[in-house]
Structures are given as structure tokens and as C-alpha cells.
Scaffold this motif. Structure first.
Motif, PDB file in Angstrom:
ATOM      1  N   LEU A   1      13.377  21.571  -1.201  1.00  0.00           N
ATOM      2  CA  LEU A   1      14.371  21.159  -0.328  1.00  0.00           C
ATOM      3  C   LEU A   1      15.777  21.238  -0.607  1.00  0.00           C
ATOM      4  N   GLN A   2      16.072  21.209  -1.986  1.00  0.00           N
ATOM      5  CA  GLN A   2      17.669  21.311  -2.267  1.00  0.00           C
ATOM      6  C   GLN A   2      17.817  22.982  -2.469  1.00  0.00           C
ATOM      7  N   LEU A   3      16.777  23.893  -2.562  1.00  0.00           N
ATOM      8  CA  LEU A   3      16.881  25.318  -2.382  1.00  0.00           C
ATOM      9  C   LEU A   3      17.225  25.443  -0.923  1.00  0.00           C
ATOM     10  N   ILE A   4      16.516  25.275  -0.097  1.00  0.00           N
ATOM     11  CA  ILE A   4      16.407  25.413   1.407  1.00  0.00           C
ATOM     12  C   ILE A   4      17.889  24.721   1.954  1.00  0.00           C
ATOM     13  N   LEU A   5      18.299  23.679   1.534  1.00  0.00           N
ATOM     14  CA  LEU A   5      19.531  23.042   1.909  1.00  0.00           C
ATOM     15  C   LEU A   5      20.743  23.837   1.652  1.00  0.00           C
ATOM     16  N   ASN A   6      20.568  24.203   0.323  1.00  0.00           N
ATOM     17  CA  ASN A   6      21.711  25.087  -0.136  1.00  0.00           C
ATOM     18  C   ASN A   6      21.875  26.448   0.467  1.00  0.00           C
ATOM     19  N   ILE A   7      20.722  27.025   0.569  1.00  0.00           N
ATOM     20  CA  ILE A   7      20.807  28.237   1.451  1.00  0.00           C
ATOM     21  C   ILE A   7      21.122  28.280   2.915  1.00  0.00           C
ATOM     22  N   CYS A   8      21.031  26.921   3.508  1.00  0.00           N
ATOM     23  CA  CYS A   8      21.330  26.770   4.914  1.00  0.00           C
ATOM     24  C   CYS A   8      22.946  26.544   4.853  1.00  0.00           C
ATOM     25  N   LEU A   9      23.500  25.907   3.718  1.00  0.00           N
ATOM     26  CA  LEU A   9      24.890  25.467   3.674  1.00  0.00           C
ATOM     27  C   LEU A   9      25.651  26.941   3.407  1.00  0.00           C
ATOM     28  N   LYS A  10      24.928  27.781   2.654  1.00  0.00           N
ATOM     29  CA  LYS A  10      25.659  29.000   2.336  1.00  0.00           C
ATOM     30  C   LYS A  10      25.583  30.063   3.475  1.00  0.00           C
ATOM     31  N   PHE A  11      24.167  30.124   3.747  1.00  0.00           N
ATOM     32  CA  PHE A  11      24.139  31.510   4.567  1.00  0.00           C
ATOM     33  C   PHE A  11      23.615  31.108   6.218  1.00  0.00           C
ATOM     34  N   GLY A  12      23.337  29.674   6.406  1.00  0.00           N
ATOM     35  CA  GLY A  12      22.838  29.430   7.674  1.00  0.00           C
ATOM     36  C   GLY A  12      23.840  29.659   8.958  1.00  0.00           C
ATOM     37  N   GLN A  13      23.156  30.012  10.117  1.00  0.00           N
ATOM     38  CA  GLN A  13      23.812  30.293  11.378  1.00  0.00           C
ATOM     39  C   GLN A  13      23.430  29.247  12.219  1.00  0.00           C
ATOM     40  N   VAL A  14      24.659  28.599  12.691  1.00  0.00           N
ATOM     41  CA  VAL A  14      24.211  27.444  13.881  1.00  0.00           C
ATOM     42  C   VAL A  14      24.169  28.057  15.156  1.00  0.00           C
ATOM     43  N   LYS A  15      23.122  27.847  15.779  1.00  0.00           N
ATOM     44  CA  LYS A  15      22.677  28.020  17.287  1.00  0.00           C
ATOM     45  C   LYS A  15      22.168  26.868  17.996  1.00  0.00           C
ATOM     46  N   ASN A  16      22.488  26.606  18.966  1.00  0.00           N
ATOM     47  CA  ASN A  16      22.186  25.393  19.875  1.00  0.00           C
ATOM     48  C   ASN A  16      21.701  24.251  18.931  1.00  0.00           C
ATOM     49  N   GLN A  17      22.661  23.970  18.173  1.00  0.00           N
ATOM     50  CA  GLN A  17      22.633  22.747  17.232  1.00  0.00           C
ATOM     51  C   GLN A  17      21.354  22.777  16.263  1.00  0.00           C
ATOM     52  N   GLN A  18      21.086  24.042  15.890  1.00  0.00           N
ATOM     53  CA  GLN A  18      19.899  24.255  14.934  1.00  0.00           C
ATOM     54  C   GLN A  18      20.515  25.256  13.922  1.00  0.00           C
ATOM     55  N   ILE A  19      20.080  25.142  12.627  1.00  0.00           N
ATOM     56  CA  ILE A  19      20.593  25.887  11.576  1.00  0.00           C
ATOM     57  C   ILE A  19      19.595  26.890  11.324  1.00  0.00           C
ATOM     58  N   PHE A  20      19.681  28.302  11.365  1.00  0.00           N
ATOM     59  CA  PHE A  20      18.894  29.214  10.962  1.00  0.00           C
ATOM     60  C   PHE A  20      19.257  30.042   9.721  1.00  0.00           C
TER      61      PHE A  20
END
Length: 210
Positions: free
Chosen positions: A138-157
Motif C-alpha cells: 500500500l505504501q509503495l502504491i501510495l508513493n507511486i500515486c503521489l510521484k507519478f499519478g495523473q488526476v482525472k475526474n477526481q481519480q488518480i491513475f
């Protein structure tokens, strides 16, 4: 690209390599004695340290403008760089760089890039310090979302495919363990998987370590 411009202006030779997804570069103390500075021009890679017994130790996830300075002193230990998406890597020789006495602007940019890279090492260290495997994932995915995530329609991809195999490598566990944990996570709607390729979060507040 700024790195090419800086190096050209300083008359420092360099090479550029294109990596497709899952392509890799092996760095060890025997080969690649030259070209021991690598700069990510674009894309995303992750680095693991490989020991003689084939044990893998995750080091960092790097992307644009991160810099890796290879250490040739670790005999029988090598580093493996794996592309998570199409990536361009620039390499140059540290010895030649020093000989050419780069200008202040180039030295400053390299120092800033290296500082940012150290931060990525610390993120993986923090993830690996988690004793609970689910928390690591979970921490890995959270950090990847924070660093690389793209926000679209209130979702983080996450903009690249993060396979269970790579999650296992980056969290120091097995693919089977990751598959079981990810299935539970998907069932609880903590994280969702789009077409079995792209991971996304509906609400980042749902990502907790309980």
C-alpha cells in the motif's frame, strides 16, 4: 533537452539509450567501467541490487532528471535497471566529466538531480522498513500515486502498468504473496485495476494501512 544542451556546450561526450517497457540495463564492476553516470531523460525505471545468491534488494524508482552514479567497488554485486515504460537514458563517463571541468550551471544541475535521486532511495528504504507486507504494498502504491499519478475526474491513475511481479520485487516479497494481497485490496475497493493494466484510486483517503 537541457542535459544534452549542457553537455554539448561543455563538449562532454555522451550516449543515449532507448529502453522499451521491461527492457533492462545491467551495471556491474567488470563491465560498464566507463559511462558510469546515468541520467533519466524521460520515462520511468526501477533499480535493484542483485547479490551473488540472486537475492534482490530494491533501491529506487527513478524518472525524468534523476541521476545515478555507478559504484564500481562492489565486486560480484550488480545493479539492474528495469524500464516501467518507454524510457530514454543518457550515460557519460565521470572521469571525462571531471577532466572537462564542467561549468557552474551544469555542476549545480547535476547536484540538484542527485539530491532528488537520494530522496527516491529514502522512499524505498521507508517502504522496506514496514514489517507487514500489505503495508509495504500500500505504501509503495501510495508513493507511486503521489510521484507519478495523473488526476482525472477526481481519480488518480498510475500512468504505467505496475505488474504483480514488479510490485513483488519492489517490496521484497514473492509474486504469489502479492497476488493474494492485491486480490483482497481490490475486493475491498481500496485500489482498483482498470482492464488489468492500469491501477487507479477513486479516493486517496481510502488508501489506509489497516
Amino acid at each position: 533537452m537541457k542535459w544534452i544542451k549542457f553537455l554539448t556546450n561543455n563538449k562532454i561526450p555522451y550516449y543515449i539509450y532507448k529502453l522499451r517497457k521491461e527492457d533492462c540495463i545491467i551495471l556491474n564492476s567488470i563491465k560498464n567501467k566507463n559511462n558510469n553516470i546515468l541520467i533519466i531523460l524521460s520515462g520511468t525505471i526501477f533499480i535493484t541490487k542483485v547479490f551473488p545468491n540472486k537475492e534482490l534488494l530494491p533501491i529506487a524508482i527513478l524518472n525524468k532528471n534523476n541521476i545515478l552514479i555507478k559504484n564500481n567497488n562492489e565486486f560480484k554485486i550488480y545493479h539492474k535497471l528495469v524500464a516501467l515504460e518507454k524510457t530514454y537514458v543518457l550515460t557519460l563517463d565521470l572521469f571525462i566529466l571531471k577532466q572537462n571541468k564542467p561549468n557552474t550551471l551544469l555542476r549545480k544541475n547535476m547536484l540538484n538531480a542527485y539530491k532528488k535521486t537520494i530522496e527516491q532511495y529514502e522512499i524505498i528504504n521507508n517502504i522496506m522498513s514496514q514489517k507487514n507486507i500489505k503495508n509495504r504494498i500500500l505504501q509503495l502504491i501510495l508513493n507511486i500515486c503521489l510521484k507519478f499519478g495523473q488526476v482525472k475526474n477526481q481519480q488518480i491513475f498510475i500512468p504505467f502498468q505496475l505488474s504483480n511481479k514488479n510490485i513483488a520485487i519492489l517490496t521484497g516479497t514473492s509474486k504469489n504473496t502479492v497476488s493474494k494481497i492485491m486480490k483482497k485490496i481490490y475486493n475491498k475497493n481500496i485500489i482498483k485495476n482498470l482492464n488489468k493494466k492500469i491501477i487507479f484510486l477513486d479516493n486517496i483517503l481510502n488508501l489506509n494501512l489497516k
